[in-house]
Design an enzyme around this catalytic site. Structure first.
Site, PDB file in Angstrom:
ATOM      1  N   THR A 269      -1.338   7.393  -0.261  1.00 57.55           N
ATOM      2  CA  THR A 269      -2.672   7.244  -0.876  1.00 57.55           C
ATOM      3  C   THR A 269      -3.408   6.002  -0.394  1.00 57.55           C
ATOM      4  O   THR A 269      -4.619   5.878  -0.575  1.00 57.55           O
ATOM      5  CB  THR A 269      -2.539   7.110  -2.407  1.00 57.55           C
TER       6      THR A 269
ATOM      7  N   ASP B 148       4.840  -6.734   9.260  1.00 54.30           N
ATOM      8  CA  ASP B 148       5.903  -6.443  10.230  1.00 54.30           C
ATOM      9  C   ASP B 148       5.883  -7.440  11.386  1.00 54.30           C
ATOM     10  O   ASP B 148       6.937  -7.850  11.880  1.00 54.30           O
ATOM     11  CB  ASP B 148       5.733  -5.024  10.793  1.00 54.30           C
TER      12      ASP B 148
ATOM     13  N   ASP C  53       0.444  -3.998  12.057  1.00 49.72           N
ATOM     14  CA  ASP C  53       0.922  -4.295  10.697  1.00 49.72           C
ATOM     15  C   ASP C  53       1.271  -5.773  10.611  1.00 49.72           C
ATOM     16  O   ASP C  53       2.258  -6.225  11.198  1.00 49.72           O
ATOM     17  CB  ASP C  53       2.144  -3.422  10.381  1.00 49.72           C
TER      18      ASP C  53
ATOM     19  N   ARG D 129       0.850  -1.197   0.000  1.00 47.36           N
ATOM     20  CA  ARG D 129       0.000   0.000   0.000  1.00 47.36           C
ATOM     21  C   ARG D 129       0.876   1.235   0.000  1.00 47.36           C
ATOM     22  O   ARG D 129       1.759   1.364   0.845  1.00 47.36           O
ATOM     23  CB  ARG D 129      -0.869   0.027   1.271  1.00 47.36           C
TER      24      ARG D 129
HETATM   25  C1  PRP Z   1      -1.141  -5.097   4.189  1.00 47.62           C
HETATM   26  C2  PRP Z   1      -1.940  -6.374   4.236  1.00 47.62           C
HETATM   27  C3  PRP Z   1      -2.760  -6.296   2.993  1.00 47.62           C
HETATM   28  C4  PRP Z   1      -3.032  -4.819   2.876  1.00 47.62           C
HETATM   29  C5  PRP Z   1      -4.439  -4.564   3.335  1.00 47.62           C
HETATM   30  O1  PRP Z   1      -0.067  -5.194   3.352  1.00 47.62           O
HETATM   31  O2  PRP Z   1      -1.140  -7.533   4.313  1.00 47.62           O
HETATM   32  O3  PRP Z   1      -2.089  -6.754   1.838  1.00 47.62           O
HETATM   33  O4  PRP Z   1      -2.100  -4.150   3.741  1.00 47.62           O
HETATM   34  O5  PRP Z   1      -4.756  -3.232   3.168  1.00 47.62           O
HETATM   35  P1  PRP Z   1      -5.874  -2.732   2.145  1.00 47.62           P
HETATM   36  O6  PRP Z   1      -7.054  -3.625   2.344  1.00 47.62           O
HETATM   37  O7  PRP Z   1      -6.130  -1.325   2.591  1.00 47.62           O
HETATM   38  O8  PRP Z   1      -5.307  -2.805   0.765  1.00 47.62           O
HETATM   39  P2  PRP Z   1       1.014  -4.012   3.216  1.00 47.62           P
HETATM   40  O9  PRP Z   1       0.639  -3.079   2.130  1.00 47.62           O
HETATM   41  O10 PRP Z   1       1.254  -3.404   4.570  1.00 47.62           O
HETATM   42  O11 PRP Z   1       2.288  -4.780   2.689  1.00 47.62           O
HETATM   43  P3  PRP Z   1       3.219  -5.863   3.430  1.00 47.62           P
HETATM   44  O12 PRP Z   1       2.412  -7.133   3.569  1.00 47.62           O
HETATM   45  O13 PRP Z   1       4.351  -6.006   2.488  1.00 47.62           O
HETATM   46  O14 PRP Z   1       3.612  -5.299   4.768  1.00 47.62           O
HETATM   47  N1  URA Z   2      -2.405  -3.697   6.785  1.00 50.34           N
HETATM   48  C1  URA Z   2      -2.027  -4.207   7.967  1.00 50.34           C
HETATM   49  O1  URA Z   2      -1.034  -4.943   8.062  1.00 50.34           O
HETATM   50  N2  URA Z   2      -2.763  -3.885   9.049  1.00 50.34           N
HETATM   51  C2  URA Z   2      -3.838  -3.098   8.984  1.00 50.34           C
HETATM   52  O2  URA Z   2      -4.486  -2.876  10.008  1.00 50.34           O
HETATM   53  C3  URA Z   2      -4.213  -2.587   7.733  1.00 50.34           C
HETATM   54  C4  URA Z   2      -3.470  -2.900   6.639  1.00 50.34           C
END
Ligand code: PRP
Ligand code: URA
Length: 211
Positions: A110, A205, A202, A106
């Site tokens: 945005t 993380d 997160d 994400r």
């Molecule tokens: C997180 C999560 C989803 C997304 C959800 O990933 O694992 O993929 O956010 O958010 P949304 O419904 O608003 O799209 P992130 O973008 O943090 O990436 P990561 O798994 O690499 O940390």
């Molecule tokens: N992605 C995450 O990992 N946690 C949240 O709460 C939303 C998006």
């Protein structure tokens, strides 16, 4: 058009494990293990409609006609990174499933998903697809991932998330009304950073220990 079903799996074993994930004091090792266990428990429910066929075998006692999974081809598609944490728990139950990866993150400003990786099994269009990601927040990542799978020609697509915000579910249903969604809990909503409240923080993380 057939409407999506939202399956909230509120089994006590699952709810307990989700509560441990939510706790900020749960460390990386335990968090990672529990994400895998939850994925297994949810997979049990998400595969309830798998077809079986009659097969003739011989038990030590006699011949018997028994049920076995009809050779349905399944692909598990984790959304990177956090979705990776759910894969082993699912392949433990479906060892022959193939795995395709979609890399999305994400944009911090945005909150829109940005694609950076995609690798699918060559016969993906013939497979039933289970997209997995622990978090369904705004739904932007899920909607984009389902779009990609449809571009590959996939027809039977399900989505599995541990936690969802109502906004994310609404977004997926609006864009992909035929996709069934399996979640362990639907939370209150999103905060100003589009994080799920109360959520678990997160997911990427916490699985990979990157913060
Ligand atoms: C997180 C999560 C989803 C997304 C959800 O990933 O694992 O993929 O956010 O958010 P949304 O419904 O608003 O799209 P992130 O973008 O943090 O990436 P990561 O798994 O690499 O940390
Ligand atoms: N992605 C995450 O990992 N946690 C949240 O709460 C939303 C998006």
């Amino acid at each position: 058009m057939e409407m999506a079903k939202i399956h909230v799996i509120n089994h006590p074993l699952l709810q307990h494990k989700v509560s441990v994930l939510r706790d900020k004091n749960t460390g990386v090792k335990e968090f990672r293990e529990i994400v895998g266990e939850i994925a297994s428990l949810m997979c049990y429910e998400a595969t309830r409609d798998l077809h079986t066929e009659d097969v003739e075998i011989e038990t030590p006692i006699c011949k018997a006609t028994v049920k076995m999974i009809a050779g349905k081809k399944i692909a598990i598609v984790p959304i990177l990174r956090a979705g990776i944490g759910m894969v082993d728990g699912i392949t433990a139950l479906i060892p022959n499933a193939k795995v395709g990866h979609i890399g999305l993150y994400r944009d911090p400003e945005t909150h829109e998903p940005v694609k950076y990786y995609c690798k699918m099994p060559s016969d993906i269009a013939e497979r039933d697809v289970l997209i997995v990601d622990p978090m369904l927040a705004t739904g932007g990542s899920a909607v984009a991932a389902i779009n990609f799978m449809k571009e590959y020609g996939c027809k039977n697509i399900k989505m599995m998330n541990i936690l969802a915000a109502p906004e994310g579910i609404e977004n997926v249903v609006k864009h992909h009304p035929e996709v069934d969604i399996y979640v362990a809990a639907i939370d209150q909503g999103l905060n100003e950073n589009a994080y799920i409240v109360p959520g678990l923080g997160d997911a990427g993380d916490r699985i990979f220990g990157t913060k």
